[in-house]
Motif scaffolding. Structure first.
Motif, PDB file in Angstrom:
ATOM      1  N   LEU A  86       0.914  -1.216  -0.177  1.00 31.57           N
ATOM      2  CA  LEU A  86      -0.061  -0.073   0.059  1.00 31.57           C
ATOM      3  C   LEU A  86       0.844   1.288  -0.166  1.00 31.57           C
ATOM      4  CD1 LEU A  86      -2.894   1.652   0.402  1.00 31.57           C
ATOM      5  CD2 LEU A  86      -2.282   1.563   2.890  1.00 31.57           C
ATOM      6  N   CYS A  87       0.834   2.094  -1.055  1.00 28.31           N
ATOM      7  CA  CYS A  87       1.576   3.356  -1.101  1.00 28.31           C
ATOM      8  C   CYS A  87       0.497   4.379  -0.775  1.00 28.31           C
ATOM      9  CB  CYS A  87       1.826   3.593  -2.481  1.00 28.31           C
ATOM     10  SG  CYS A  87       2.813   2.081  -3.162  1.00 28.31           S
ATOM     11  N   VAL A  88       1.310   5.274   0.057  1.00 27.66           N
ATOM     12  CA  VAL A  88       0.339   6.568   0.571  1.00 27.66           C
ATOM     13  C   VAL A  88       1.091   7.705   0.174  1.00 27.66           C
ATOM     14  CG1 VAL A  88      -0.714   7.567   2.399  1.00 27.66           C
ATOM     15  CG2 VAL A  88      -0.887   4.964   2.367  1.00 27.66           C
ATOM     16  N   VAL A  89       0.675   8.906  -0.198  1.00 23.46           N
ATOM     17  CA  VAL A  89       1.122  10.186  -0.431  1.00 23.46           C
ATOM     18  C   VAL A  89       0.169  11.113   0.335  1.00 23.46           C
ATOM     19  CG1 VAL A  89       1.907  11.984  -1.989  1.00 23.46           C
ATOM     20  CG2 VAL A  89       2.268   9.626  -2.406  1.00 23.46           C
ATOM     21  N   ALA A  90       0.688  11.512   1.523  1.00 27.46           N
ATOM     22  CA  ALA A  90      -0.075  12.608   2.420  1.00 27.46           C
ATOM     23  C   ALA A  90       0.503  14.033   2.030  1.00 27.46           C
ATOM     24  CB  ALA A  90       0.093  12.385   3.538  1.00 27.46           C
ATOM     25  N   ASP A  91      -0.637  14.940   1.934  1.00 21.35           N
ATOM     26  CA  ASP A  91      -0.225  16.274   1.697  1.00 21.35           C
ATOM     27  C   ASP A  91      -1.017  17.378   2.514  1.00 21.35           C
ATOM     28  OD1 ASP A  91      -2.425  17.227  -0.008  1.00 21.35           O
ATOM     29  OD2 ASP A  91      -1.660  15.748  -1.291  1.00 21.35           O
ATOM     30  N   PRO A  92      -0.894  18.532   2.811  1.00 24.45           N
ATOM     31  CA  PRO A  92      -1.583  19.271   3.432  1.00 24.45           C
ATOM     32  C   PRO A  92      -2.998  19.954   2.973  1.00 24.45           C
ATOM     33  CG  PRO A  92       0.256  20.527   3.037  1.00 24.45           C
ATOM     34  CD  PRO A  92       0.295  19.257   2.410  1.00 24.45           C
ATOM     35  N   GLY A  93      -2.905  19.615   1.625  1.00 29.85           N
ATOM     36  CA  GLY A  93      -4.193  20.108   0.742  1.00 29.85           C
ATOM     37  C   GLY A  93      -5.596  19.535   1.260  1.00 29.85           C
ATOM     38  N   GLY A 131      -5.119  17.725   6.116  1.00 32.43           N
ATOM     39  CA  GLY A 131      -5.195  17.605   4.517  1.00 32.43           C
ATOM     40  C   GLY A 131      -5.652  16.092   4.308  1.00 32.43           C
ATOM     41  N   LYS A 132      -4.961  15.313   3.440  1.00 31.41           N
ATOM     42  CA  LYS A 132      -5.418  14.253   2.681  1.00 31.41           C
ATOM     43  C   LYS A 132      -4.312  13.191   2.556  1.00 31.41           C
ATOM     44  CE  LYS A 132      -5.438  15.661  -1.840  1.00 31.41           C
ATOM     45  NZ  LYS A 132      -4.891  16.984  -1.576  1.00 31.41           N
ATOM     46  N   ALA A 133      -4.704  11.982   2.325  1.00 31.31           N
ATOM     47  CA  ALA A 133      -3.915  10.936   1.797  1.00 31.31           C
ATOM     48  C   ALA A 133      -4.360  10.040   0.511  1.00 31.31           C
ATOM     49  CB  ALA A 133      -3.456   9.975   2.843  1.00 31.31           C
ATOM     50  N   VAL A 134      -3.542  10.236  -0.470  1.00 38.61           N
ATOM     51  CA  VAL A 134      -3.854   9.459  -1.771  1.00 38.61           C
ATOM     52  C   VAL A 134      -3.191   8.347  -1.728  1.00 38.61           C
ATOM     53  CG1 VAL A 134      -4.121   9.598  -4.261  1.00 38.61           C
ATOM     54  CG2 VAL A 134      -4.054  11.634  -2.930  1.00 38.61           C
ATOM     55  N   TRP A 135      -3.839   7.079  -2.010  1.00 36.35           N
ATOM     56  CA  TRP A 135      -3.180   5.872  -1.888  1.00 36.35           C
ATOM     57  C   TRP A 135      -3.270   4.941  -3.043  1.00 36.35           C
ATOM     58  CZ3 TRP A 135      -6.979   2.082  -2.198  1.00 36.35           C
ATOM     59  CH2 TRP A 135      -8.110   2.331  -1.901  1.00 36.35           C
ATOM     60  N   ALA A 136      -2.529   4.115  -3.201  1.00 37.46           N
ATOM     61  CA  ALA A 136      -2.698   2.845  -4.290  1.00 37.46           C
ATOM     62  C   ALA A 136      -2.206   1.592  -3.695  1.00 37.46           C
ATOM     63  CB  ALA A 136      -1.937   3.204  -5.498  1.00 37.46           C
ATOM     64  N   VAL A 137      -2.869   0.611  -4.167  1.00 37.24           N
ATOM     65  CA  VAL A 137      -2.449  -0.893  -3.615  1.00 37.24           C
ATOM     66  C   VAL A 137      -1.803  -1.595  -4.850  1.00 37.24           C
ATOM     67  CG1 VAL A 137      -3.420  -3.034  -2.754  1.00 37.24           C
ATOM     68  CG2 VAL A 137      -3.973  -0.625  -1.911  1.00 37.24           C
ATOM     69  N   SER A 148      -5.123  -9.889   1.022  1.00 34.43           N
ATOM     70  CA  SER A 148      -6.528  -9.556   0.824  1.00 34.43           C
ATOM     71  C   SER A 148      -6.774  -8.395  -0.004  1.00 34.43           C
ATOM     72  CB  SER A 148      -7.170  -9.681   2.060  1.00 34.43           C
ATOM     73  OG  SER A 148      -6.736  -8.828   3.087  1.00 34.43           O
ATOM     74  N   ALA A 149      -8.127  -8.324  -0.212  1.00 34.51           N
ATOM     75  CA  ALA A 149      -8.668  -7.053  -0.750  1.00 34.51           C
ATOM     76  C   ALA A 149      -8.325  -5.664   0.068  1.00 34.51           C
ATOM     77  CB  ALA A 149     -10.102  -7.112  -1.259  1.00 34.51           C
ATOM     78  N   PRO A 150      -8.053  -4.708  -0.675  1.00 40.48           N
ATOM     79  CA  PRO A 150      -7.437  -3.539   0.068  1.00 40.48           C
ATOM     80  C   PRO A 150      -8.694  -3.035   1.056  1.00 40.48           C
ATOM     81  CG  PRO A 150      -7.850  -2.714  -2.248  1.00 40.48           C
ATOM     82  CD  PRO A 150      -8.181  -4.358  -2.171  1.00 40.48           C
ATOM     83  N   ARG A 151      -8.461  -2.395   2.075  1.00 42.24           N
ATOM     84  CA  ARG A 151      -9.343  -1.974   2.880  1.00 42.24           C
ATOM     85  C   ARG A 151      -9.179  -0.400   3.101  1.00 42.24           C
ATOM     86  NH1 ARG A 151      -8.571  -3.780   8.292  1.00 42.24           N
ATOM     87  NH2 ARG A 151      -6.427  -3.996   7.782  1.00 42.24           N
ATOM     88  N   LEU A 152     -10.346   0.390   2.978  1.00 46.55           N
ATOM     89  CA  LEU A 152     -10.291   1.797   3.091  1.00 46.55           C
ATOM     90  C   LEU A 152      -9.514   2.191   4.410  1.00 46.55           C
ATOM     91  CD1 LEU A 152     -13.510   2.809   1.178  1.00 46.55           C
ATOM     92  CD2 LEU A 152     -11.215   2.660   0.299  1.00 46.55           C
ATOM     93  N   GLY A 153      -9.653   1.649   5.482  1.00 36.80           N
ATOM     94  CA  GLY A 153      -9.027   1.923   6.676  1.00 36.80           C
ATOM     95  C   GLY A 153      -7.650   2.031   6.671  1.00 36.80           C
ATOM     96  N   TRP A 154      -7.067   1.212   5.727  1.00 34.08           N
ATOM     97  CA  TRP A 154      -5.626   1.323   5.935  1.00 34.08           C
ATOM     98  C   TRP A 154      -4.770   2.682   5.893  1.00 34.08           C
ATOM     99  CZ3 TRP A 154      -2.859  -2.837   2.049  1.00 34.08           C
ATOM    100  CH2 TRP A 154      -3.331  -4.179   2.443  1.00 34.08           C
ATOM    101  N   PRO A 155      -5.331   3.387   4.852  1.00 26.88           N
ATOM    102  CA  PRO A 155      -4.508   4.903   4.830  1.00 26.88           C
ATOM    103  C   PRO A 155      -4.889   5.865   5.878  1.00 26.88           C
ATOM    104  CG  PRO A 155      -5.386   4.403   2.760  1.00 26.88           C
ATOM    105  CD  PRO A 155      -6.052   3.228   3.486  1.00 26.88           C
ATOM    106  N   VAL A 156      -6.117   5.542   6.399  1.00 22.77           N
ATOM    107  CA  VAL A 156      -6.725   6.501   7.649  1.00 22.77           C
ATOM    108  C   VAL A 156      -5.686   6.175   8.844  1.00 22.77           C
ATOM    109  CG1 VAL A 156      -8.507   6.725   9.160  1.00 22.77           C
ATOM    110  CG2 VAL A 156      -9.125   6.534   6.491  1.00 22.77           C
TER     111      VAL A 156
END
Length: 162
Positions: A86-93, A131-137, A148-156
């Motif tokens: 799981l890759c996450v890029v977080a920014d203050p936007g 801000g937010k985090a944009v993620w990709a699995v 297993s299938a990605p869970r939306l809770g991972w990045p949070v």
């Protein structure tokens, strides 16, 4: 630098700097991390997707946030589970990514198309005061051990609370 984990899980994070070396430094961080984790086979796709997400974060996610008190820097996180990442890029936007169909003559606007094409799934967290985090699995390796299938809770779970 992350350490090899025989259990098949791990986490690594990188604070994104400023200037012309920011994106190449992120690519090197991703490449080395995946090498240590033994996930070279998905390295090219992950590096390309994280490059696009980081460029978007620097271009769009920091716009208007730099003067905001307490604005957090851009950072990249990699969470390994088995043969998947799981890759996450977080920014203050506070703006959300928009997947759009670019004009054939446009010189930009294809980054999220690339992320969508290379990853198993992608998305973003709801923007908040940090801000937010944009993620990709990405999955790779032996099909018998696919994550297993990605869970939306991972990045949070990777983001600090307000």
């Amino acid at each position: 630098m992350p350490e090899e984990d025989p259990a098949g899980s791990g986490f690594a994070a990188h604070s994104v700097g400023e200037g012309p070396r920011a994106v190449p430094d992120v690519r090197e961080f991703v490449r080395r991390t995946l090498f240590v984790w033994g996930l070279d086979e998905i390295g090219h796709d992950v590096c390309l997707a994280v490059t696009e997400l980081t460029a978007n974060a620097l271009r769009h996610g920091c716009r208007g946030a730099l003067g905001r008190a307490g604005a957090r820097p851009v950072w990249v996180g990699l969470l390994r589970q088995g043969h998947g990442v799981l890759c996450v890029v977080a920014d203050p936007g506070r703006g959300v990514p928009r997947l759009r169909e670019p004009d054939f003559t446009a010189e930009s606007g294809r980054g999220l198309q690339v992320v969508a094409a290379l990853s198993d799934s992608w998305g973003w967290t709801e923007p908040d005061c940090d801000g937010k985090a944009v993620w990709a699995v990405f999955s790779g390796g032996c099909a018998a051990e696919e994550p297993s299938a990605p869970r939306l809770g991972w990045p949070v779970a990777l983001l600090p609370a307000c």
